[in-house]
Design a protein around this motif. Structure first.
Motif, PDB file in Angstrom:
ATOM      1  N   LEU A   1       0.820  -1.214   0.000  1.00  0.00           N
ATOM      2  CA  LEU A   1       0.000   0.000   0.000  1.00  0.00           C
ATOM      3  C   LEU A   1       0.851   1.260   0.000  1.00  0.00           C
ATOM      4  O   LEU A   1       0.367   2.340  -0.333  1.00  0.00           O
ATOM      5  CB  LEU A   1      -0.926   0.014   1.217  1.00  0.00           C
ATOM      6  CG  LEU A   1      -1.997  -1.067   1.224  1.00  0.00           C
ATOM      7  CD1 LEU A   1      -2.705  -1.075   2.570  1.00  0.00           C
ATOM      8  CD2 LEU A   1      -2.980  -0.852   0.100  1.00  0.00           C
ATOM      9  N   TYR A   2       2.098   1.125   0.395  1.00  0.00           N
ATOM     10  CA  TYR A   2       2.985   2.282   0.478  1.00  0.00           C
ATOM     11  C   TYR A   2       4.101   2.243  -0.549  1.00  0.00           C
ATOM     12  O   TYR A   2       5.049   3.001  -0.458  1.00  0.00           O
ATOM     13  CB  TYR A   2       3.556   2.397   1.897  1.00  0.00           C
ATOM     14  CG  TYR A   2       2.467   2.662   2.901  1.00  0.00           C
ATOM     15  CD1 TYR A   2       1.922   3.934   3.018  1.00  0.00           C
ATOM     16  CD2 TYR A   2       1.951   1.652   3.697  1.00  0.00           C
ATOM     17  CE1 TYR A   2       0.909   4.194   3.907  1.00  0.00           C
ATOM     18  CE2 TYR A   2       0.927   1.898   4.590  1.00  0.00           C
ATOM     19  CZ  TYR A   2       0.411   3.178   4.690  1.00  0.00           C
ATOM     20  OH  TYR A   2      -0.603   3.436   5.567  1.00  0.00           O
ATOM     21  N   ARG A   3       3.963   1.369  -1.534  1.00  0.00           N
ATOM     22  CA  ARG A   3       4.965   1.295  -2.596  1.00  0.00           C
ATOM     23  C   ARG A   3       4.971   2.616  -3.362  1.00  0.00           C
ATOM     24  O   ARG A   3       3.931   3.107  -3.794  1.00  0.00           O
ATOM     25  CB  ARG A   3       4.612   0.143  -3.540  1.00  0.00           C
ATOM     26  CG  ARG A   3       5.681  -0.155  -4.528  1.00  0.00           C
ATOM     27  CD  ARG A   3       5.366  -1.404  -5.308  1.00  0.00           C
ATOM     28  NE  ARG A   3       5.361  -2.569  -4.412  1.00  0.00           N
ATOM     29  CZ  ARG A   3       4.506  -3.572  -4.523  1.00  0.00           C
ATOM     30  NH1 ARG A   3       3.588  -3.571  -5.451  1.00  0.00           N
ATOM     31  NH2 ARG A   3       4.579  -4.586  -3.687  1.00  0.00           N
ATOM     32  N   GLY A   4       6.116   3.217  -3.485  1.00  0.00           N
ATOM     33  CA  GLY A   4       6.243   4.487  -4.188  1.00  0.00           C
ATOM     34  C   GLY A   4       6.137   5.707  -3.282  1.00  0.00           C
ATOM     35  O   GLY A   4       6.249   6.835  -3.755  1.00  0.00           O
ATOM     36  N   LEU A   5       5.938   5.497  -1.989  1.00  0.00           N
ATOM     37  CA  LEU A   5       5.795   6.628  -1.077  1.00  0.00           C
ATOM     38  C   LEU A   5       7.090   7.430  -0.970  1.00  0.00           C
ATOM     39  O   LEU A   5       7.070   8.650  -0.901  1.00  0.00           O
ATOM     40  CB  LEU A   5       5.365   6.144   0.315  1.00  0.00           C
ATOM     41  CG  LEU A   5       5.213   7.209   1.391  1.00  0.00           C
ATOM     42  CD1 LEU A   5       4.137   8.227   0.992  1.00  0.00           C
ATOM     43  CD2 LEU A   5       4.867   6.579   2.724  1.00  0.00           C
ATOM     44  N   GLY A   6       8.236   6.761  -1.001  1.00  0.00           N
ATOM     45  CA  GLY A   6       9.515   7.462  -0.911  1.00  0.00           C
ATOM     46  C   GLY A   6       9.701   8.468  -2.040  1.00  0.00           C
ATOM     47  O   GLY A   6      10.145   9.593  -1.830  1.00  0.00           O
ATOM     48  N   VAL A   7       9.321   8.059  -3.230  1.00  0.00           N
ATOM     49  CA  VAL A   7       9.430   8.960  -4.392  1.00  0.00           C
ATOM     50  C   VAL A   7       8.476  10.140  -4.226  1.00  0.00           C
ATOM     51  O   VAL A   7       8.847  11.288  -4.516  1.00  0.00           O
ATOM     52  CB  VAL A   7       9.128   8.194  -5.692  1.00  0.00           C
ATOM     53  CG1 VAL A   7       9.097   9.123  -6.875  1.00  0.00           C
ATOM     54  CG2 VAL A   7      10.137   7.083  -5.890  1.00  0.00           C
ATOM     55  N   ALA A   8       7.272   9.877  -3.742  1.00  0.00           N
ATOM     56  CA  ALA A   8       6.299  10.968  -3.546  1.00  0.00           C
ATOM     57  C   ALA A   8       6.799  11.960  -2.509  1.00  0.00           C
ATOM     58  O   ALA A   8       6.620  13.179  -2.661  1.00  0.00           O
ATOM     59  CB  ALA A   8       4.953  10.387  -3.115  1.00  0.00           C
ATOM     60  N   ILE A   9       7.447  11.474  -1.459  1.00  0.00           N
ATOM     61  CA  ILE A   9       7.978  12.368  -0.424  1.00  0.00           C
ATOM     62  C   ILE A   9       9.106  13.227  -0.994  1.00  0.00           C
ATOM     63  O   ILE A   9       9.142  14.435  -0.775  1.00  0.00           O
ATOM     64  CB  ILE A   9       8.448  11.565   0.804  1.00  0.00           C
ATOM     65  CG1 ILE A   9       7.229  11.019   1.546  1.00  0.00           C
ATOM     66  CG2 ILE A   9       9.307  12.420   1.731  1.00  0.00           C
ATOM     67  CD1 ILE A   9       7.569  10.098   2.687  1.00  0.00           C
ATOM     68  N   VAL A  10      10.006  12.602  -1.719  1.00  0.00           N
ATOM     69  CA  VAL A  10      11.126  13.357  -2.299  1.00  0.00           C
ATOM     70  C   VAL A  10      10.604  14.412  -3.279  1.00  0.00           C
ATOM     71  O   VAL A  10      11.090  15.544  -3.301  1.00  0.00           O
ATOM     72  CB  VAL A  10      12.104  12.396  -2.997  1.00  0.00           C
ATOM     73  CG1 VAL A  10      13.122  13.156  -3.824  1.00  0.00           C
ATOM     74  CG2 VAL A  10      12.811  11.527  -1.957  1.00  0.00           C
ATOM     75  N   ARG A  11       9.586  14.084  -4.047  1.00  0.00           N
ATOM     76  CA  ARG A  11       9.048  15.042  -5.016  1.00  0.00           C
ATOM     77  C   ARG A  11       8.318  16.198  -4.345  1.00  0.00           C
ATOM     78  O   ARG A  11       8.203  17.288  -4.923  1.00  0.00           O
ATOM     79  CB  ARG A  11       8.094  14.332  -5.972  1.00  0.00           C
ATOM     80  CG  ARG A  11       8.814  13.421  -6.930  1.00  0.00           C
ATOM     81  CD  ARG A  11       7.876  12.782  -7.879  1.00  0.00           C
ATOM     82  NE  ARG A  11       7.302  13.799  -8.744  1.00  0.00           N
ATOM     83  CZ  ARG A  11       6.336  13.575  -9.603  1.00  0.00           C
ATOM     84  NH1 ARG A  11       5.808  12.385  -9.702  1.00  0.00           N
ATOM     85  NH2 ARG A  11       5.871  14.546 -10.360  1.00  0.00           N
ATOM     86  N   SER A  12       7.809  15.991  -3.123  1.00  0.00           N
ATOM     87  CA  SER A  12       7.045  17.052  -2.482  1.00  0.00           C
ATOM     88  C   SER A  12       7.896  18.035  -1.678  1.00  0.00           C
ATOM     89  O   SER A  12       7.408  19.076  -1.292  1.00  0.00           O
ATOM     90  CB  SER A  12       5.994  16.433  -1.553  1.00  0.00           C
ATOM     91  OG  SER A  12       6.620  15.871  -0.433  1.00  0.00           O
ATOM     92  N   ILE A  13       9.147  17.691  -1.440  1.00  0.00           N
ATOM     93  CA  ILE A  13      10.026  18.594  -0.680  1.00  0.00           C
ATOM     94  C   ILE A  13      10.395  19.773  -1.564  1.00  0.00           C
ATOM     95  O   ILE A  13      10.917  19.594  -2.662  1.00  0.00           O
ATOM     96  CB  ILE A  13      11.282  17.855  -0.189  1.00  0.00           C
ATOM     97  CG1 ILE A  13      10.891  16.749   0.785  1.00  0.00           C
ATOM     98  CG2 ILE A  13      12.242  18.830   0.482  1.00  0.00           C
ATOM     99  CD1 ILE A  13      12.045  15.871   1.219  1.00  0.00           C
ATOM    100  N   PRO A  14      10.097  20.989  -1.096  1.00  0.00           N
ATOM    101  CA  PRO A  14      10.384  22.173  -1.932  1.00  0.00           C
ATOM    102  C   PRO A  14      11.877  22.442  -2.084  1.00  0.00           C
ATOM    103  O   PRO A  14      12.699  22.115  -1.333  1.00  0.00           O
ATOM    104  CB  PRO A  14       9.719  23.320  -1.200  1.00  0.00           C
ATOM    105  CG  PRO A  14       9.278  22.812   0.112  1.00  0.00           C
ATOM    106  CD  PRO A  14       9.438  21.333   0.132  1.00  0.00           C
TER     107      PRO A  14
END
Length: 69
Positions: free
Chosen positions: A56-69
């Protein structure tokens, strides 16, 4: 306020996005023998039962990195 404060709401929402994405993609190019989910709860149950919670959390790391300004 740190840069990571903007990533807090991502974890709970990411799980819902994974379920939504799987429901949208079911049947697209898949053989007719593949079991179709009957709804979001059935999809959630199937993912947790056969793939485990981490799916359910596959890909969450990429989403976090992309959201950091």
């Amino acid at each position: 306020m740190t840069r990571l404060d903007s990533t807090r709401p991502l974890a709970p929402l990411h799980m819902a996005q994974v379920i939504r994405r799987r429901l949208q993609l079911q049947g697209m190019g898949a053989p007719a023998l593949v079991e179709q989910h009957r709804g979001w709860l059935d999809c959630f149950h199937h993912v947790v039962r056969f793939e485990g919670w981490p799916a359910l959390y596959r890909g969450l790391g990429v989403a976090i990195v992309r959201s950091i300004p």
